[in-house]
Write a protein that holds these residues in place. Structure first.
Motif, PDB file in Angstrom:
ATOM      1  N   ASN A  10      23.292   4.699  -0.450  1.00 42.41           N
ATOM      2  CA  ASN A  10      21.836   4.688  -0.349  1.00 42.41           C
ATOM      3  C   ASN A  10      21.369   3.910   0.884  1.00 42.41           C
ATOM      4  N   ASP A  11      22.070   2.840   1.194  1.00 46.78           N
ATOM      5  CA  ASP A  11      21.744   2.075   2.394  1.00 46.78           C
ATOM      6  C   ASP A  11      22.002   2.914   3.641  1.00 46.78           C
ATOM      7  N   HIS A  12      23.063   3.699   3.624  1.00 43.71           N
ATOM      8  CA  HIS A  12      23.372   4.578   4.751  1.00 43.71           C
ATOM      9  C   HIS A  12      22.257   5.610   4.936  1.00 43.71           C
ATOM     10  N   CYS A  13      21.735   6.114   3.858  1.00 42.05           N
ATOM     11  CA  CYS A  13      20.636   7.069   3.934  1.00 42.05           C
ATOM     12  C   CYS A  13      19.415   6.440   4.597  1.00 42.05           C
ATOM     13  N   ASP A  14      19.044   5.249   4.138  1.00 42.39           N
ATOM     14  CA  ASP A  14      17.810   4.613   4.607  1.00 42.39           C
ATOM     15  C   ASP A  14      17.912   4.066   6.023  1.00 42.39           C
ATOM     16  N   ASN A  15      19.082   3.576   6.401  1.00 43.78           N
ATOM     17  CA  ASN A  15      19.197   2.852   7.666  1.00 43.78           C
ATOM     18  C   ASN A  15      19.968   3.576   8.770  1.00 43.78           C
ATOM     19  N   VAL A  16      20.617   4.695   8.419  1.00 47.96           N
ATOM     20  CA  VAL A  16      21.364   5.443   9.435  1.00 47.96           C
ATOM     21  C   VAL A  16      20.892   6.902   9.476  1.00 47.96           C
ATOM     22  N   PHE A  17      21.119   7.615   8.379  1.00 47.48           N
ATOM     23  CA  PHE A  17      20.827   9.046   8.373  1.00 47.48           C
ATOM     24  C   PHE A  17      19.357   9.362   8.643  1.00 47.48           C
ATOM     25  N   SER A  18      18.438   8.710   7.925  1.00 43.44           N
ATOM     26  CA  SER A  18      17.015   9.031   8.064  1.00 43.44           C
ATOM     27  C   SER A  18      16.533   8.872   9.498  1.00 43.44           C
ATOM     28  N   MET A  19      17.026   7.854  10.175  1.00 47.73           N
ATOM     29  CA  MET A  19      16.637   7.634  11.567  1.00 47.73           C
ATOM     30  C   MET A  19      17.071   8.812  12.439  1.00 47.73           C
ATOM     31  N   THR A  20      18.298   9.299  12.259  1.00 50.08           N
ATOM     32  CA  THR A  20      18.789  10.412  13.078  1.00 50.08           C
ATOM     33  C   THR A  20      18.028  11.701  12.754  1.00 50.08           C
ATOM     34  N   GLN A  21      17.701  11.893  11.488  1.00 51.67           N
ATOM     35  CA  GLN A  21      16.974  13.096  11.071  1.00 51.67           C
ATOM     36  C   GLN A  21      15.605  13.170  11.732  1.00 51.67           C
ATOM     37  N   PHE A  22      14.835  12.094  11.629  1.00 50.40           N
ATOM     38  CA  PHE A  22      13.465  12.129  12.135  1.00 50.40           C
ATOM     39  C   PHE A  22      13.407  12.019  13.659  1.00 50.40           C
ATOM     40  N   THR A  23      14.384  11.369  14.261  1.00 49.02           N
ATOM     41  CA  THR A  23      14.422  11.313  15.725  1.00 49.02           C
ATOM     42  C   THR A  23      14.697  12.693  16.305  1.00 49.02           C
ATOM     43  N   ILE A  29       0.832  14.521  15.540  1.00 54.75           N
ATOM     44  CA  ILE A  29       0.327  13.157  15.761  1.00 54.75           C
ATOM     45  C   ILE A  29       1.423  12.198  16.228  1.00 54.75           C
ATOM     46  N   LYS A  30       2.631  12.735  16.488  1.00 56.97           N
ATOM     47  CA  LYS A  30       3.765  11.929  16.944  1.00 56.97           C
ATOM     48  C   LYS A  30       4.040  10.768  15.985  1.00 56.97           C
ATOM     49  N   TYR A  31       4.159  11.128  14.732  1.00 54.42           N
ATOM     50  CA  TYR A  31       4.340  10.136  13.666  1.00 54.42           C
ATOM     51  C   TYR A  31       5.642   9.365  13.849  1.00 54.42           C
ATOM     52  N   LYS A  32       5.614   8.076  13.572  1.00 53.86           N
ATOM     53  CA  LYS A  32       6.785   7.218  13.802  1.00 53.86           C
ATOM     54  C   LYS A  32       7.665   7.041  12.568  1.00 53.86           C
ATOM     55  N   PHE A  33       7.201   7.524  11.407  1.00 56.15           N
ATOM     56  CA  PHE A  33       8.003   7.417  10.169  1.00 56.15           C
ATOM     57  C   PHE A  33       8.466   5.981   9.921  1.00 56.15           C
ATOM     58  N   GLY A  34       7.533   5.059  10.054  1.00 53.70           N
ATOM     59  CA  GLY A  34       7.867   3.658   9.796  1.00 53.70           C
ATOM     60  C   GLY A  34       8.922   3.103  10.726  1.00 53.70           C
ATOM     61  N   GLY A  62       0.787  -1.224   0.000  1.00 52.39           N
ATOM     62  CA  GLY A  62       0.000   0.000   0.000  1.00 52.39           C
ATOM     63  C   GLY A  62       0.815   1.268   0.000  1.00 52.39           C
ATOM     64  N   LYS A  63       2.110   1.164  -0.217  1.00 54.52           N
ATOM     65  CA  LYS A  63       2.986   2.332  -0.163  1.00 54.52           C
ATOM     66  C   LYS A  63       3.268   2.858  -1.563  1.00 54.52           C
ATOM     67  N   VAL A  64       3.826   4.060  -1.601  1.00 50.27           N
ATOM     68  CA  VAL A  64       4.323   4.615  -2.857  1.00 50.27           C
ATOM     69  C   VAL A  64       5.825   4.842  -2.697  1.00 50.27           C
ATOM     70  N   PRO A  65       6.548   4.846  -3.810  1.00 56.01           N
ATOM     71  CA  PRO A  65       6.065   4.784  -5.182  1.00 56.01           C
ATOM     72  C   PRO A  65       5.852   3.349  -5.649  1.00 56.01           C
ATOM     73  N   ALA A  66       5.139   3.278  -6.766  1.00 56.13           N
ATOM     74  CA  ALA A  66       5.056   2.038  -7.527  1.00 56.13           C
ATOM     75  C   ALA A  66       4.965   2.438  -8.992  1.00 56.13           C
ATOM     76  N   ILE A  67       5.439   1.572  -9.864  1.00 54.19           N
ATOM     77  CA  ILE A  67       5.315   1.811 -11.301  1.00 54.19           C
ATOM     78  C   ILE A  67       4.734   0.564 -11.948  1.00 54.19           C
TER      79      ILE A  67
END
Length: 288
Positions: free
Chosen positions: A153-166, A274-279, A99-104
């Motif tokens: 790209n893996d660093h972005c998804d699994n390291v950086f993004s977590m620190t940004q949203f936290t 809403i204290k979103y958890k960002f997945g 149910g997520k985006v994107p999809a092609i």
């Protein structure tokens, strides 16, 4: 002879009317794809469409923005359908069970469906080279370069993004300095990549998927943290990264995928409320 001409004229008028009805059909159907999922796009799409791209209303999702940028960089024509991820229509769950985006979706390839942004972007590069005979440098052929791009790209998804949203979602001001430092530590990887490869892009002289992958998140970082945390990326610590961002922002594909500052502030204000958890990327324990 006159009767034959009349028949021919009637046939021409019929064909023109039929074409007009078809055009009206698509013009009426396409707007209904907006906002809440709309019509079943597996049925309603223009049959001549090379590729269908599914995103959120307003193309606000940073993950979908990656795929949008790649489509624009590769100049692949596509039909965009906006799908609500809050009230997911059944037809879209048949396309992407998550149910997520994107999809092609590619009607000409037996309705092949690809989802997850990193997979979509790599697929589009390979599809452009092999099916459209248009090579691209977004994803080089060299195995070492491809591995380096995937590691960034893996660093972005699994390291950086977590620190940004936290950091963004933290409500305890006494922790802000610690959390901002953790985010900066994660971003150093990109500053070092620009230094090591000589820039101006993350892999050197060529704009690649490594740039595409993180760009939407840097845009949201700069705007949301400035507004909600009174935070700016320090120029003395990230001179190359900030210069890289300014350069990339001038590309047409990036402009097309970007949001206004007001839109970003509104979206992230709602997330904070809403204290979103960002997945699961927001690691603040107090928000449970």
């Amino acid at each position: 002879m006159k009767s034959i001409l009349k028949i021919v004229a009637l046939l021409v008028l019929f064909q023109e009317a039929h074409g007009l009805l078809q055009s009206l059909k698509w013009s009426k159907m396409k707007p209904s794809s907006l906002y809440m999922g709309g019509y079943d796009a597996t049925i309603g799409a223009d049959p001549s469409t090379l590729l269908q791209f599914f995103t959120t209303p307003g193309n606000t999702c940073p993950y979908a923005a990656r795929t949008y940028m790649v489509l624009k960089e590769l100049e692949i024509p596509f039909d965009m359908t906006e799908v609500s991820t809050q009230d997911k229509p059944d037809w879209y769950l048949n396309i992407n069970p998550r149910g997520k985006v994107p999809a092609i979706r590619l009607p000409g390839l037996d309705n092949l469906v690809v989802y997850e942004s990193a997979i979509c972007c790599e697929f589009l590069c390979d599809y452009s080279a092999t099916n459209l005979n248009v090579p691209t440098t977004l994803m080089p052929e060299d195995a070492i370069q491809r591995a380096c791009i995937r590691l960034l790209n893996d660093h972005c998804d699994n390291v950086f993004s977590m620190t940004q949203f936290t950091f963004l979602m933290n409500k305890d001001e006494s922790k802000d300095e610690e959390l901002s430092r953790a985010m900066e530590d994660a971003l150093i990887t990109y500053e070092e990549a620009l230094e090591k490869r000589g820039g101006p892009y993350l892999m050197g002289k060529i704009f690649t998927l490594s740039d595409v992958h993180i760009l939407p998140f840097i845009l949201r970082l700069i705007v949301s943290l400035r507004h909600y945390k009174n935070y700016e990326l320090p120029l003395d610590k990230f001179p190359k990264l900030l210069a890289w961002y300014d350069l990339c922002s001038k590309r047409d594909s990036v402009k097309g995928a970007s949001l206004t500052e007001d839109k970003i502030i509104d979206i992230y204000g709602m997330f904070i409320k809403i204290k979103y958890k960002f997945g699961g990327l927001n690691k603040n324990k107090s928000d449970k």
